[in-house]
Design a protein around this motif. Structure first.
Motif, PDB file in Angstrom:
ATOM      1  N   HIS A  21     -20.397  20.994  14.084  1.00 15.75           N
ATOM      2  CA  HIS A  21     -21.672  20.262  14.035  1.00 15.75           C
ATOM      3  C   HIS A  21     -21.630  18.890  14.711  1.00 15.75           C
ATOM      4  CE1 HIS A  21     -19.610  18.807  10.411  1.00 15.75           C
ATOM      5  NE2 HIS A  21     -20.262  17.689  10.653  1.00 15.75           N
ATOM      6  N   ASN A  22     -20.453  18.382  15.010  1.00 15.47           N
ATOM      7  CA  ASN A  22     -20.368  17.112  15.728  1.00 15.47           C
ATOM      8  C   ASN A  22     -20.614  17.285  17.229  1.00 15.47           C
ATOM      9  OD1 ASN A  22     -19.760  15.607  13.446  1.00 15.47           O
ATOM     10  ND2 ASN A  22     -17.576  15.988  13.647  1.00 15.47           N
ATOM     11  N   PHE A  23     -20.632  18.536  17.681  1.00 14.71           N
ATOM     12  CA  PHE A  23     -20.763  18.802  19.109  1.00 14.71           C
ATOM     13  C   PHE A  23     -22.005  19.615  19.466  1.00 14.71           C
ATOM     14  CE2 PHE A  23     -16.338  18.175  18.046  1.00 14.71           C
ATOM     15  CZ  PHE A  23     -16.024  17.132  18.889  1.00 14.71           C
ATOM     16  N   PHE A  24     -22.544  20.342  18.492  1.00 12.53           N
ATOM     17  CA  PHE A  24     -23.707  21.202  18.740  1.00 12.53           C
ATOM     18  C   PHE A  24     -24.763  20.986  17.655  1.00 12.53           C
ATOM     19  CE2 PHE A  24     -19.866  23.408  20.133  1.00 12.53           C
ATOM     20  CZ  PHE A  24     -20.167  23.682  21.453  1.00 12.53           C
ATOM     21  N   GLU A  25     -26.024  21.096  18.063  1.00 11.52           N
ATOM     22  CA  GLU A  25     -27.126  20.974  17.104  1.00 11.52           C
ATOM     23  C   GLU A  25     -28.257  21.901  17.539  1.00 11.52           C
ATOM     24  OE1 GLU A  25     -28.842  17.174  15.154  1.00 11.52           O
ATOM     25  OE2 GLU A  25     -29.910  17.463  17.052  1.00 11.52           O
ATOM     26  N   VAL A  26     -28.792  22.651  16.585  1.00 12.36           N
ATOM     27  CA  VAL A  26     -29.943  23.500  16.849  1.00 12.36           C
ATOM     28  C   VAL A  26     -31.140  22.838  16.179  1.00 12.36           C
ATOM     29  CG1 VAL A  26     -30.953  25.789  16.558  1.00 12.36           C
ATOM     30  CG2 VAL A  26     -28.496  25.566  16.967  1.00 12.36           C
ATOM     31  N   ASP A  27     -32.181  22.555  16.960  1.00 10.80           N
ATOM     32  CA  ASP A  27     -33.342  21.870  16.402  1.00 10.80           C
ATOM     33  C   ASP A  27     -34.294  22.858  15.716  1.00 10.80           C
ATOM     34  OD1 ASP A  27     -34.930  23.050  18.410  1.00 10.80           O
ATOM     35  OD2 ASP A  27     -34.973  21.236  19.640  1.00 10.80           O
ATOM     36  N   ASP A  28     -35.392  22.361  15.198  1.00  9.79           N
ATOM     37  CA  ASP A  28     -36.358  23.176  14.456  1.00  9.79           C
ATOM     38  C   ASP A  28     -36.993  24.269  15.307  1.00  9.79           C
ATOM     39  OD1 ASP A  28     -35.855  21.700  12.184  1.00  9.79           O
ATOM     40  OD2 ASP A  28     -37.542  20.338  12.498  1.00  9.79           O
ATOM     41  N   ASP A  29     -36.959  24.110  16.613  1.00 15.62           N
ATOM     42  CA  ASP A  29     -37.517  25.113  17.526  1.00 15.62           C
ATOM     43  C   ASP A  29     -36.453  26.094  18.008  1.00 15.62           C
ATOM     44  OD1 ASP A  29     -40.124  24.052  17.415  1.00 15.62           O
ATOM     45  OD2 ASP A  29     -39.605  22.555  18.939  1.00 15.62           O
ATOM     46  N   GLU A  30     -35.284  26.062  17.359  1.00 17.28           N
ATOM     47  CA  GLU A  30     -34.148  26.935  17.680  1.00 17.28           C
ATOM     48  C   GLU A  30     -33.613  26.703  19.091  1.00 17.28           C
ATOM     49  OE1 GLU A  30     -35.249  30.945  16.675  1.00 17.28           O
ATOM     50  OE2 GLU A  30     -35.239  30.507  14.549  1.00 17.28           O
ATOM     51  N   VAL A  31     -33.682  25.465  19.543  1.00 15.43           N
ATOM     52  CA  VAL A  31     -33.105  25.079  20.825  1.00 15.43           C
ATOM     53  C   VAL A  31     -31.793  24.349  20.535  1.00 15.43           C
ATOM     54  CG1 VAL A  31     -33.397  23.681  22.907  1.00 15.43           C
ATOM     55  CG2 VAL A  31     -35.349  24.897  21.933  1.00 15.43           C
ATOM     56  N   MET A  32     -30.715  24.830  21.142  1.00 13.48           N
ATOM     57  CA  MET A  32     -29.410  24.232  20.927  1.00 13.48           C
ATOM     58  C   MET A  32     -29.193  23.071  21.884  1.00 13.48           C
ATOM     59  SD  MET A  32     -26.029  23.927  21.968  1.00 13.48           S
ATOM     60  CE  MET A  32     -25.815  25.163  23.215  1.00 13.48           C
ATOM     61  N   HIS A  33     -28.647  21.986  21.336  1.00 10.61           N
ATOM     62  CA  HIS A  33     -28.329  20.798  22.128  1.00 10.61           C
ATOM     63  C   HIS A  33     -26.840  20.524  21.999  1.00 10.61           C
ATOM     64  CE1 HIS A  33     -32.600  19.868  22.527  1.00 10.61           C
ATOM     65  NE2 HIS A  33     -32.697  20.221  21.264  1.00 10.61           N
ATOM     66  N   VAL A  34     -26.207  20.225  23.121  1.00 10.76           N
ATOM     67  CA  VAL A  34     -24.813  19.807  23.103  1.00 10.76           C
ATOM     68  C   VAL A  34     -24.813  18.297  22.891  1.00 10.76           C
ATOM     69  CG1 VAL A  34     -22.668  19.681  24.402  1.00 10.76           C
ATOM     70  CG2 VAL A  34     -24.141  21.678  24.648  1.00 10.76           C
ATOM     71  N   LEU A  35     -24.177  17.852  21.819  1.00 13.53           N
ATOM     72  CA  LEU A  35     -24.177  16.438  21.477  1.00 13.53           C
ATOM     73  C   LEU A  35     -23.135  15.649  22.250  1.00 13.53           C
ATOM     74  CD1 LEU A  35     -24.593  16.823  17.615  1.00 13.53           C
ATOM     75  CD2 LEU A  35     -26.383  16.475  19.339  1.00 13.53           C
ATOM     76  N   ASP A  36     -22.074  16.306  22.667  1.00 11.77           N
ATOM     77  CA  ASP A  36     -21.003  15.669  23.435  1.00 11.77           C
ATOM     78  C   ASP A  36     -20.493  16.694  24.435  1.00 11.77           C
ATOM     79  OD1 ASP A  36     -18.795  14.370  24.437  1.00 11.77           O
ATOM     80  OD2 ASP A  36     -17.864  13.992  22.492  1.00 11.77           O
ATOM     81  N   GLU A  37     -20.946  16.607  25.674  1.00  8.66           N
ATOM     82  CA  GLU A  37     -20.595  17.607  26.692  1.00  8.66           C
ATOM     83  C   GLU A  37     -19.131  17.552  27.107  1.00  8.66           C
ATOM     84  OE1 GLU A  37     -23.150  17.597  30.076  1.00  8.66           O
ATOM     85  OE2 GLU A  37     -24.887  18.215  28.922  1.00  8.66           O
ATOM     86  N   GLN A  38     -18.472  16.420  26.885  1.00 11.57           N
ATOM     87  CA  GLN A  38     -17.069  16.277  27.276  1.00 11.57           C
ATOM     88  C   GLN A  38     -16.257  15.772  26.085  1.00 11.57           C
ATOM     89  OE1 GLN A  38     -17.313  13.854  30.866  1.00 11.57           O
ATOM     90  NE2 GLN A  38     -17.293  15.705  32.082  1.00 11.57           N
ATOM     91  N   PRO A  39     -16.020  16.645  25.113  1.00 10.82           N
ATOM     92  CA  PRO A  39     -15.264  16.218  23.936  1.00 10.82           C
ATOM     93  C   PRO A  39     -13.809  15.899  24.289  1.00 10.82           C
ATOM     94  CG  PRO A  39     -15.692  18.573  23.857  1.00 10.82           C
ATOM     95  CD  PRO A  39     -16.422  18.034  25.036  1.00 10.82           C
ATOM     96  N   ALA A  40     -13.221  15.043  23.478  1.00  5.29           N
ATOM     97  CA  ALA A  40     -11.818  14.684  23.672  1.00  5.29           C
ATOM     98  C   ALA A  40     -10.924  15.904  23.470  1.00  5.29           C
ATOM     99  CB  ALA A  40     -11.431  13.582  22.679  1.00  5.29           C
ATOM    100  N   GLU A  41      -9.807  15.894  24.146  1.00  2.00           N
ATOM    101  CA  GLU A  41      -8.866  17.013  24.098  1.00  2.00           C
ATOM    102  C   GLU A  41      -8.426  17.336  22.669  1.00  2.00           C
ATOM    103  OE1 GLU A  41      -6.846  20.155  25.597  1.00  2.00           O
ATOM    104  OE2 GLU A  41      -8.167  18.852  26.759  1.00  2.00           O
ATOM    105  N   GLU A  42      -8.382  16.345  21.822  1.00  3.60           N
ATOM    106  CA  GLU A  42      -7.958  16.561  20.431  1.00  3.60           C
ATOM    107  C   GLU A  42      -8.900  17.490  19.666  1.00  3.60           C
ATOM    108  OE1 GLU A  42      -9.625  12.722  18.044  1.00  3.60           O
ATOM    109  OE2 GLU A  42      -8.329  12.330  19.782  1.00  3.60           O
ATOM    110  N   HIS A  43     -10.113  17.702  20.189  1.00  6.01           N
ATOM    111  CA  HIS A  43     -11.095  18.570  19.536  1.00  6.01           C
ATOM    112  C   HIS A  43     -11.155  19.967  20.162  1.00  6.01           C
ATOM    113  CE1 HIS A  43     -12.505  15.194  17.231  1.00  6.01           C
ATOM    114  NE2 HIS A  43     -12.655  14.500  18.344  1.00  6.01           N
ATOM    115  N   ARG A  44     -10.256  20.242  21.093  1.00  7.27           N
ATOM    116  CA  ARG A  44     -10.298  21.509  21.825  1.00  7.27           C
ATOM    117  C   ARG A  44     -10.306  22.722  20.896  1.00  7.27           C
ATOM    118  NH1 ARG A  44      -9.469  23.830  26.861  1.00  7.27           N
ATOM    119  NH2 ARG A  44      -9.065  21.813  27.850  1.00  7.27           N
ATOM    120  N   GLY A  45      -9.461  22.745  19.887  1.00  9.94           N
ATOM    121  CA  GLY A  45      -9.391  23.896  18.985  1.00  9.94           C
ATOM    122  C   GLY A  45     -10.713  24.168  18.295  1.00  9.94           C
TER     123      GLY A  45
END
Length: 63
Positions: A21-45
């Motif tokens: 949920h820190n990287f993706f969000e689906v709004d009320d219209d069921e549209v997905m938004h990427v919150l951080d398009e280039q996450p740090a390598e530590e979040h790869r898993g």
């Protein structure tokens, strides 16, 4: 690493949001938004697991 989205495939199911949920969000219209398009390598898993969980394979990771 960068998160790529195929908007033609995405159905806004929300599996990605439920797994990262820190990287993706689906709004009320069921549209997905990427919150951080280039996450740090530590979040790869976590991000890779969320990408793999997409039932329509609309997400991918680009190095």
């Amino acid at each position: 690493m960068r998160i790529a989205v195929d908007r033609d495939l995405c159905e806004g199911v929300g599996m990605c949001e439920s797994m990262a949920h820190n990287f993706f969000e689906v709004d009320d219209d069921e549209v997905m938004h990427v919150l951080d398009e280039q996450p740090a390598e530590e979040h790869r898993g976590q991000v890779a697991a969320a990408v793999a969980s997409c039932p329509v394979q609309a997400l991918s990771l680009v190095d």
